[in-house]
Design a protein around this motif. Structure first.
Motif, PDB file in Angstrom:
ATOM      1  N   LEU A   1       0.825  -1.198   0.000  1.00 57.13           N
ATOM      2  CA  LEU A   1       0.000   0.000   0.000  1.00 57.13           C
ATOM      3  C   LEU A   1       0.865   1.257   0.000  1.00 57.13           C
ATOM      4  O   LEU A   1       0.621   2.201  -0.764  1.00 57.13           O
ATOM      5  CB  LEU A   1      -0.920  -0.009   1.223  1.00 57.13           C
ATOM      6  CG  LEU A   1      -2.079   0.980   1.239  1.00 57.13           C
ATOM      7  CD1 LEU A   1      -2.993   0.773   0.054  1.00 57.13           C
ATOM      8  CD2 LEU A   1      -2.856   0.848   2.550  1.00 57.13           C
ATOM      9  N   MET A   2       1.905   1.268   0.837  1.00 58.06           N
ATOM     10  CA  MET A   2       2.814   2.409   0.880  1.00 58.06           C
ATOM     11  C   MET A   2       3.493   2.600  -0.481  1.00 58.06           C
ATOM     12  O   MET A   2       3.682   3.730  -0.946  1.00 58.06           O
ATOM     13  CB  MET A   2       3.858   2.208   1.973  1.00 58.06           C
ATOM     14  CG  MET A   2       3.297   2.184   3.388  1.00 58.06           C
ATOM     15  SD  MET A   2       2.788   3.805   3.984  1.00 58.06           S
ATOM     16  CE  MET A   2       4.394   4.522   4.334  1.00 58.06           C
ATOM     17  N   MET A   3       3.858   1.494  -1.119  1.00 55.56           N
ATOM     18  CA  MET A   3       4.486   1.561  -2.425  1.00 55.56           C
ATOM     19  C   MET A   3       3.526   2.116  -3.479  1.00 55.56           C
ATOM     20  O   MET A   3       3.941   2.813  -4.417  1.00 55.56           O
ATOM     21  CB  MET A   3       4.975   0.170  -2.855  1.00 55.56           C
ATOM     22  CG  MET A   3       5.684   0.149  -4.206  1.00 55.56           C
ATOM     23  SD  MET A   3       6.148  -1.526  -4.733  1.00 55.56           S
ATOM     24  CE  MET A   3       7.423  -1.897  -3.537  1.00 55.56           C
ATOM     25  N   GLY A   4       2.237   1.839  -3.315  1.00 54.75           N
ATOM     26  CA  GLY A   4       1.275   2.194  -4.346  1.00 54.75           C
ATOM     27  C   GLY A   4       0.503   3.474  -4.120  1.00 54.75           C
ATOM     28  O   GLY A   4      -0.293   3.875  -4.974  1.00 54.75           O
ATOM     29  N   LEU A   5       0.715   4.157  -2.983  1.00 56.64           N
ATOM     30  CA  LEU A   5      -0.105   5.328  -2.666  1.00 56.64           C
ATOM     31  C   LEU A   5      -0.094   6.370  -3.777  1.00 56.64           C
ATOM     32  O   LEU A   5      -1.147   6.877  -4.184  1.00 56.64           O
ATOM     33  CB  LEU A   5       0.371   5.973  -1.355  1.00 56.64           C
ATOM     34  CG  LEU A   5       0.005   5.262  -0.054  1.00 56.64           C
ATOM     35  CD1 LEU A   5       0.551   6.041   1.128  1.00 56.64           C
ATOM     36  CD2 LEU A   5      -1.496   5.086   0.071  1.00 56.64           C
ATOM     37  N   GLN A   6       1.086   6.711  -4.265  1.00 51.58           N
ATOM     38  CA  GLN A   6       1.156   7.755  -5.290  1.00 51.58           C
ATOM     39  C   GLN A   6       0.460   7.306  -6.569  1.00 51.58           C
ATOM     40  O   GLN A   6      -0.297   8.071  -7.181  1.00 51.58           O
ATOM     41  CB  GLN A   6       2.610   8.124  -5.594  1.00 51.58           C
ATOM     42  CG  GLN A   6       2.710   9.353  -6.499  1.00 51.58           C
ATOM     43  CD  GLN A   6       4.020   9.418  -7.257  1.00 51.58           C
ATOM     44  OE1 GLN A   6       4.448   8.435  -7.865  1.00 51.58           O
ATOM     45  NE2 GLN A   6       4.664  10.571  -7.228  1.00 51.58           N
ATOM     46  N   GLY A   7       0.706   6.073  -6.987  1.00 50.30           N
ATOM     47  CA  GLY A   7       0.092   5.580  -8.217  1.00 50.30           C
ATOM     48  C   GLY A   7      -1.416   5.492  -8.121  1.00 50.30           C
ATOM     49  O   GLY A   7      -2.130   5.767  -9.094  1.00 50.30           O
ATOM     50  N   ILE A   8      -1.921   5.097  -6.955  1.00 49.80           N
ATOM     51  CA  ILE A   8      -3.369   4.997  -6.775  1.00 49.80           C
ATOM     52  C   ILE A   8      -4.016   6.378  -6.793  1.00 49.80           C
ATOM     53  O   ILE A   8      -5.082   6.584  -7.376  1.00 49.80           O
ATOM     54  CB  ILE A   8      -3.697   4.275  -5.454  1.00 49.80           C
ATOM     55  CG1 ILE A   8      -3.194   2.829  -5.492  1.00 49.80           C
ATOM     56  CG2 ILE A   8      -5.191   4.309  -5.174  1.00 49.80           C
ATOM     57  CD1 ILE A   8      -3.237   2.121  -4.145  1.00 49.80           C
ATOM     58  N   ALA A   9      -3.346   7.349  -6.156  1.00 48.08           N
ATOM     59  CA  ALA A   9      -3.963   8.663  -5.966  1.00 48.08           C
ATOM     60  C   ALA A   9      -3.732   9.640  -7.109  1.00 48.08           C
ATOM     61  O   ALA A   9      -4.619  10.452  -7.416  1.00 48.08           O
ATOM     62  CB  ALA A   9      -3.445   9.275  -4.661  1.00 48.08           C
ATOM     63  N   MET A  10      -2.569   9.597  -7.747  1.00 49.74           N
ATOM     64  CA  MET A  10      -2.151  10.701  -8.609  1.00 49.74           C
ATOM     65  C   MET A  10      -3.117  10.970  -9.757  1.00 49.74           C
ATOM     66  O   MET A  10      -3.622  12.091  -9.926  1.00 49.74           O
ATOM     67  CB  MET A  10      -0.745  10.443  -9.144  1.00 49.74           C
ATOM     68  CG  MET A  10      -0.160  11.590  -9.959  1.00 49.74           C
ATOM     69  SD  MET A  10      -0.037  13.150  -9.034  1.00 49.74           S
ATOM     70  CE  MET A  10       1.377  12.798  -7.973  1.00 49.74           C
ATOM     71  N   ALA A  11      -3.374   9.984 -10.596  1.00 48.46           N
ATOM     72  CA  ALA A  11      -4.215  10.230 -11.771  1.00 48.46           C
ATOM     73  C   ALA A  11      -5.652  10.557 -11.378  1.00 48.46           C
ATOM     74  O   ALA A  11      -6.273  11.449 -11.968  1.00 48.46           O
ATOM     75  CB  ALA A  11      -4.183   9.017 -12.704  1.00 48.46           C
ATOM     76  N   LEU A  12      -6.186   9.869 -10.384  1.00 46.45           N
ATOM     77  CA  LEU A  12      -7.575  10.119  -9.990  1.00 46.45           C
ATOM     78  C   LEU A  12      -7.754  11.519  -9.403  1.00 46.45           C
ATOM     79  O   LEU A  12      -8.722  12.225  -9.722  1.00 46.45           O
ATOM     80  CB  LEU A  12      -8.029   9.060  -8.981  1.00 46.45           C
ATOM     81  CG  LEU A  12      -8.298   7.675  -9.569  1.00 46.45           C
ATOM     82  CD1 LEU A  12      -8.489   6.647  -8.454  1.00 46.45           C
ATOM     83  CD2 LEU A  12      -9.529   7.702 -10.482  1.00 46.45           C
ATOM     84  N   LEU A  13      -6.822  11.938  -8.561  1.00 47.96           N
ATOM     85  CA  LEU A  13      -6.982  13.243  -7.924  1.00 47.96           C
ATOM     86  C   LEU A  13      -6.664  14.389  -8.880  1.00 47.96           C
ATOM     87  O   LEU A  13      -7.282  15.464  -8.785  1.00 47.96           O
ATOM     88  CB  LEU A  13      -6.104  13.336  -6.672  1.00 47.96           C
ATOM     89  CG  LEU A  13      -6.413  12.345  -5.544  1.00 47.96           C
ATOM     90  CD1 LEU A  13      -5.652  12.719  -4.277  1.00 47.96           C
ATOM     91  CD2 LEU A  13      -7.903  12.264  -5.259  1.00 47.96           C
TER      92      LEU A  13
END
Length: 360
Positions: free
Chosen positions: A315-327
């Protein structure tokens, strides 16, 4: 999972115990016979007069065809592998924008970590649904890095395994009974009824807008007695001992993801609807297995501790990838605003006094 065509998963005990810290053959329908035998269609024989005007190209060469074919294949490959870069992350090219998470090496490593986490959660079962002794064909819908499909092909060497994804990020060296295809799962499936013995689909909440359509297509293409297995995070993290603050960054993050995905037609809470979708599609004996998923290594139970540590790490590894495009794309944030928000979120996720529990 059956309207006299399909069976669902057998009853499985639901893992809903309170978390207590401790020390320790082709079955497709045959086509109906036509009322009359159609005449075979054959090209009429050409007369010498018909061929008289054909000009012979004395200089023709196989390279004429090969160069055209190579050019076509190059254009096709380019349309799939011409990845898009945005805010330092790489995204898929085919059906650009359909999937909001990256497909770069960082995300692919995280996908493999999620697979290992899933193996821990399921006690190292590649599938929860019981399969026939010798399944003929298996579909991995949303194969990602292909790690699950590869291990299934190794486990069932006489079974044809197909993995489908938008991105061609899978390895080239794979078992001979495994093929990867680049396609959009929400497009019309071209597989004929009764094709598959088993269809597997997991972690597609950020990828699919129409789960009922996918489930309906799975129902149509499964053999009689075939199985469909869906797995998804519940995305409802709760404090096991009521320690989450009212202004929790974790809960705000979930709310922001819910807002963004809803705006583009997706639902991160889709797992709660799987059972009703399956029943509505015609599946029978639908079984739902709910498993506990701690965020972090706070449980004393060693199995749950390992699951929690793997989950928090990926989850820590993926936080930026999960959030960046959507936000940025959907909610209008700047990349800098996302990064500042993630600083507070990471800090809260590392807080060992918070005992967060989710399910899948």
């Amino acid at each position: 999972m059956d309207n006299n065509q399909h069976e669902s998963l057998p009853p499985v005990d639901v893992d809903n115990h309170p978390l207590q810290p401790s020390d320790g053959d082709d079955s497709r329908r045959a086509p109906q016979s036509p009322t009359s035998t159609p005449e075979p269609f054959l090209p009429s024989a050409a007369t010498p007069a018909d061929t008289a005007d054909i000009v012979v190209d004395e200089d023709w060469d196989y390279s004429d065809y090969n160069s055209d074919a190579t050019s076509f294949m190059s254009r096709l490959s380019s349309s799939i592998t011409n990845y898009q870069w945005e805010n330092g992350r790489r995204y898929h090219a085919y059906q650009e924008g359909r999937y909001p998470l990256p497909n770069d090496e960082t995300e692919l490593d995280r996908e493999d970590m999620k697979h290992h986490e899933m193996m821990l959660i399921t006690d190292f079962r590649l599938h929860v649904a019981p399969l026939k002794e010798n399944p003929k064909k298996i579909l991995d819908a949303g194969t990602g890095t292909g790690i699950w499909a590869i291990q299934m092909a190794e486990k069932y060497p006489n079974t044809e395994v197909i993995g489908i994804d938008l991105s061609p990020v899978q390895p080239e060296w794979v078992p001979p009974n495994l093929v990867f295809e680049i396609d959009d799962l929400e497009a019309q499936w071209l597989y004929t009824p009764g094709t598959f013995d088993f269809i597997h689909c997991r972690f597609m909440g950020f990828a699919l807008k129409d789960f009922p359509k996918l489930i309906g297509q799975a129902f149509r293409t499964l053999k009689s007695g075939g199985r469909l297995e869906l797995a998804e995070l519940d995305f409802n993290p709760q404090s096991y001992d009521n320690q989450l603050p009212p202004n929790s960054q974790i809960l705000l993050w979930i709310d922001l993801l819910a807002q963004a995905t809803m705006k583009v037609g997706m639902d991160i809470f889709i797992a709660r609807k799987f059972k009703s979708f399956l029943i509505e599609a015609g599946f029978e004996d639908v079984t739902e297995e709910i498993l506990e998923l701690p965020w972090g290594g706070w449980p004393k139970n060693q199995r749950l501790k390992a699951i929690g540590m793997w989950h928090l790490e990926q989850l820590m590894m993926g936080l930026q990838g999960i959030a960046m495009a959507l936000l940025t794309r959907v909610l209008g944030w700047s990349a800098d605003e996302v990064e500042v928000f993630l600083i507070g979120l990471r800090k809260e996720l590392k807080d060992k006094s918070l005992h967060v529990l989710d399910h899948m």
